[in-house]
Write a protein that holds these residues in place. Structure first.
Motif, PDB file in Angstrom:
ATOM      1  N   ASP A  79       3.060 -29.269  19.884  1.00 12.27           N
ATOM      2  CA  ASP A  79       2.706 -30.367  18.820  1.00 12.27           C
ATOM      3  C   ASP A  79       3.174 -31.615  19.303  1.00 12.27           C
ATOM      4  OD1 ASP A  79       1.243 -31.363  16.673  1.00 12.27           O
ATOM      5  OD2 ASP A  79       2.111 -29.895  15.425  1.00 12.27           O
ATOM      6  N   PHE A  80       2.758 -32.819  18.630  1.00 13.45           N
ATOM      7  CA  PHE A  80       3.181 -34.196  19.062  1.00 13.45           C
ATOM      8  C   PHE A  80       4.746 -34.233  19.028  1.00 13.45           C
ATOM      9  CE2 PHE A  80      -1.230 -35.018  17.279  1.00 13.45           C
ATOM     10  CZ  PHE A  80      -1.866 -35.486  18.277  1.00 13.45           C
ATOM     11  N   GLY A  81       5.238 -35.005  19.892  1.00 15.53           N
ATOM     12  CA  GLY A  81       6.835 -34.939  20.047  1.00 15.53           C
ATOM     13  C   GLY A  81       7.302 -34.016  20.681  1.00 15.53           C
ATOM     14  N   SER A  82       6.619 -32.712  21.051  1.00  9.66           N
ATOM     15  CA  SER A  82       7.152 -31.623  21.757  1.00  9.66           C
ATOM     16  C   SER A  82       7.644 -32.217  23.237  1.00  9.66           C
ATOM     17  CB  SER A  82       6.166 -30.478  22.062  1.00  9.66           C
ATOM     18  OG  SER A  82       6.099 -29.905  20.750  1.00  9.66           O
ATOM     19  N   ARG A  83       8.678 -31.426  23.894  1.00 10.99           N
ATOM     20  CA  ARG A  83       9.029 -31.768  25.137  1.00 10.99           C
ATOM     21  C   ARG A  83       9.501 -30.551  25.836  1.00 10.99           C
ATOM     22  NH1 ARG A  83      13.445 -36.216  26.275  1.00 10.99           N
ATOM     23  NH2 ARG A  83      11.513 -37.513  26.132  1.00 10.99           N
ATOM     24  N   VAL A  84       8.846 -30.300  27.003  1.00 10.98           N
ATOM     25  CA  VAL A  84       9.130 -29.135  27.870  1.00 10.98           C
ATOM     26  C   VAL A  84       9.874 -29.671  29.018  1.00 10.98           C
ATOM     27  CG1 VAL A  84       7.991 -27.016  29.007  1.00 10.98           C
ATOM     28  CG2 VAL A  84       6.974 -28.026  26.980  1.00 10.98           C
ATOM     29  N   VAL A  85      11.087 -28.840  29.113  1.00  7.68           N
ATOM     30  CA  VAL A  85      12.019 -29.205  30.142  1.00  7.68           C
ATOM     31  C   VAL A  85      12.224 -28.025  31.061  1.00  7.68           C
ATOM     32  CG1 VAL A  85      14.206 -30.093  30.812  1.00  7.68           C
ATOM     33  CG2 VAL A  85      13.201 -30.884  28.777  1.00  7.68           C
ATOM     34  N   VAL A  86      11.944 -28.253  32.266  1.00  9.22           N
ATOM     35  CA  VAL A  86      11.858 -27.150  33.359  1.00  9.22           C
ATOM     36  C   VAL A  86      13.326 -27.566  34.369  1.00  9.22           C
ATOM     37  CG1 VAL A  86      10.443 -26.080  35.204  1.00  9.22           C
ATOM     38  CG2 VAL A  86       9.421 -27.165  33.383  1.00  9.22           C
ATOM     39  N   GLY A  87      14.067 -26.503  34.629  1.00  5.67           N
ATOM     40  CA  GLY A  87      15.073 -26.491  35.329  1.00  5.67           C
ATOM     41  C   GLY A  87      14.594 -26.591  36.870  1.00  5.67           C
ATOM     42  N   GLY A  88      15.933 -26.513  37.670  1.00  3.49           N
ATOM     43  CA  GLY A  88      15.690 -26.630  39.239  1.00  3.49           C
ATOM     44  C   GLY A  88      14.987 -25.411  39.785  1.00  3.49           C
ATOM     45  N   GLY A 107      -8.079 -30.321  26.609  1.00  7.70           N
ATOM     46  CA  GLY A 107      -8.622 -30.123  27.760  1.00  7.70           C
ATOM     47  C   GLY A 107      -7.966 -30.076  28.896  1.00  7.70           C
ATOM     48  N   CYS A 108      -6.658 -30.137  28.517  1.00  9.74           N
ATOM     49  CA  CYS A 108      -5.632 -30.407  29.621  1.00  9.74           C
ATOM     50  C   CYS A 108      -4.890 -29.149  30.049  1.00  9.74           C
ATOM     51  CB  CYS A 108      -4.701 -31.654  29.537  1.00  9.74           C
ATOM     52  SG  CYS A 108      -5.228 -33.200  29.175  1.00  9.74           S
ATOM     53  N   ASN A 109      -5.058 -28.699  31.443  1.00  9.16           N
ATOM     54  CA  ASN A 109      -4.019 -27.488  32.032  1.00  9.16           C
ATOM     55  C   ASN A 109      -3.106 -28.122  32.693  1.00  9.16           C
ATOM     56  OD1 ASN A 109      -5.656 -25.455  30.389  1.00  9.16           O
ATOM     57  ND2 ASN A 109      -7.174 -25.775  31.815  1.00  9.16           N
ATOM     58  N   LEU A 110      -2.040 -28.169  32.343  1.00  9.49           N
ATOM     59  CA  LEU A 110      -0.820 -28.516  33.313  1.00  9.49           C
ATOM     60  C   LEU A 110       0.086 -27.551  33.811  1.00  9.49           C
ATOM     61  CD1 LEU A 110       0.173 -31.933  31.704  1.00  9.49           C
ATOM     62  CD2 LEU A 110      -1.150 -31.664  33.449  1.00  9.49           C
ATOM     63  N   SER A 111       0.433 -27.747  35.036  1.00  2.00           N
ATOM     64  CA  SER A 111       1.449 -26.846  36.010  1.00  2.00           C
ATOM     65  C   SER A 111       2.644 -27.830  35.790  1.00  2.00           C
ATOM     66  CB  SER A 111       0.947 -26.485  37.022  1.00  2.00           C
ATOM     67  OG  SER A 111       2.017 -25.860  37.612  1.00  2.00           O
ATOM     68  N   VAL A 112       3.814 -27.618  35.259  1.00  2.00           N
ATOM     69  CA  VAL A 112       4.850 -28.369  35.120  1.00  2.00           C
ATOM     70  C   VAL A 112       5.807 -27.750  36.112  1.00  2.00           C
ATOM     71  CG1 VAL A 112       6.647 -29.459  33.791  1.00  2.00           C
ATOM     72  CG2 VAL A 112       4.364 -28.813  32.889  1.00  2.00           C
ATOM     73  N   PRO A 113       6.283 -28.551  37.302  1.00  2.00           N
ATOM     74  CA  PRO A 113       7.090 -28.087  38.349  1.00  2.00           C
ATOM     75  C   PRO A 113       8.591 -28.272  38.045  1.00  2.00           C
ATOM     76  CG  PRO A 113       6.353 -30.287  38.732  1.00  2.00           C
ATOM     77  CD  PRO A 113       5.730 -29.894  37.421  1.00  2.00           C
ATOM     78  N   ALA A 114       9.394 -27.537  38.904  1.00  2.00           N
ATOM     79  CA  ALA A 114      10.753 -27.660  38.854  1.00  2.00           C
ATOM     80  C   ALA A 114      11.307 -29.057  38.828  1.00  2.00           C
ATOM     81  CB  ALA A 114      11.320 -27.053  39.940  1.00  2.00           C
ATOM     82  N   ASN A 115      12.536 -29.243  38.044  1.00  2.00           N
ATOM     83  CA  ASN A 115      13.260 -30.423  37.666  1.00  2.00           C
ATOM     84  C   ASN A 115      12.515 -31.489  37.143  1.00  2.00           C
ATOM     85  OD1 ASN A 115      15.508 -29.636  38.840  1.00  2.00           O
ATOM     86  ND2 ASN A 115      14.754 -29.875  40.814  1.00  2.00           N
ATOM     87  N   SER A 116      11.523 -31.201  36.201  1.00  2.00           N
ATOM     88  CA  SER A 116      10.566 -32.023  35.477  1.00  2.00           C
ATOM     89  C   SER A 116      10.418 -31.985  34.167  1.00  2.00           C
ATOM     90  CB  SER A 116       9.224 -32.145  35.958  1.00  2.00           C
ATOM     91  OG  SER A 116       8.534 -31.043  35.728  1.00  2.00           O
ATOM     92  N   THR A 117      10.013 -32.903  33.374  1.00  2.00           N
ATOM     93  CA  THR A 117       9.928 -32.866  31.816  1.00  2.00           C
ATOM     94  C   THR A 117       8.431 -33.260  31.409  1.00  2.00           C
ATOM     95  OG1 THR A 117      12.130 -33.395  31.663  1.00  2.00           O
ATOM     96  CG2 THR A 117      11.045 -33.973  29.735  1.00  2.00           C
ATOM     97  N   LEU A 118       7.887 -32.662  30.488  1.00  3.27           N
ATOM     98  CA  LEU A 118       6.672 -32.865  29.817  1.00  3.27           C
ATOM     99  C   LEU A 118       6.842 -33.453  28.793  1.00  3.27           C
ATOM    100  CD1 LEU A 118       3.460 -32.571  29.855  1.00  3.27           C
ATOM    101  CD2 LEU A 118       3.575 -30.411  28.990  1.00  3.27           C
ATOM    102  N   ASP A 119       6.377 -34.383  28.102  1.00  4.08           N
ATOM    103  CA  ASP A 119       6.397 -35.133  26.829  1.00  4.08           C
ATOM    104  C   ASP A 119       4.995 -35.153  26.307  1.00  4.08           C
ATOM    105  OD1 ASP A 119       9.197 -35.640  26.669  1.00  4.08           O
ATOM    106  OD2 ASP A 119       8.769 -37.376  27.961  1.00  4.08           O
ATOM    107  N   ILE A 120       4.578 -34.859  25.200  1.00  3.37           N
ATOM    108  CA  ILE A 120       3.621 -34.795  24.349  1.00  3.37           C
ATOM    109  C   ILE A 120       3.570 -36.062  23.030  1.00  3.37           C
ATOM    110  CG2 ILE A 120       1.719 -33.557  23.211  1.00  3.37           C
ATOM    111  CD1 ILE A 120       3.012 -31.166  24.458  1.00  3.37           C
TER     112      ILE A 120
END
Length: 160
Positions: A70-79, A89-102
């Motif tokens: 939901d709004f305010g969600s954050r996905v944190v991906v480790g190394g 309509g967005c499909n994202l691949s979140v790679p290593a060592n990155s953060t996705l903010d919504i």
């Protein structure tokens, strides 16, 4: 060239050059933006590999495939991890060592990948990435410079 026509062209170039900048300014920080349809939750986590955490009410916890976002969600991906996310309509691949903010920007959902932006893959529901905004901005600036150069009065300088 007639001074009035020249002034009108310069004014048109200025308007055309700056109007798109202000209208796209808020989307510039979004890796992918999609329309908000009023649904809750607004998206979900797809595949998860390795170390992936997601923000929850009481802090961060392990992400789970199918988990709601939901709004305010954050996905944190480790190394040594990766995740996929689908929001509108967005499909994202979140790679290593990155953060996705919504977040929400006006009537749009803004997904922003921070950290490994160069390896993030974006696309709409059909897998197409059609964001030509930088191309249009650069083209408008080049067109404006060309018009100004063509209309420059080289024979009536101020100091002769």
């Amino acid at each position: 060239m007639n001074e009035m026509l020249r002034s009108a062209l310069v004014g048109l170039v200025v308007l055309a050059g700056f109007a798109p900048l202000s209208s796209f300014a808020q989307d510039a920080s979004c890796t992918c933006a999609t329309a908000y349809q009023g649904a809750n939750p607004i998206g979900s986590i797809g595949n998860i590999n390795g170390d992936v955490m997601v923000s929850q009410v009481a802090g961060y916890g392990p992400a789970q495939a199918g988990g709601a976002l939901d709004f305010g969600s954050r996905v944190v991906v480790g190394g040594k991890g990766s995740a996929s996310v689908r929001v509108g309509g967005c499909n994202l691949s979140v790679p290593a060592n990155s953060t996705l903010d919504i977040s929400r920007v006006e009537d749009k959902i803004c997904l922003n990948v921070l950290g490994s932006e160069k390896t993030a893959q974006t696309g709409n529901a059909n897998g197409n990435n059609n964001n030509n905004t930088p191309l249009f901005i650069f083209g408008g600036m080049a067109l404006g410079a060309g018009i100004l150069a063509a209309t420059a009065d080289k024979h009536h300088g101020v100091s002769q």
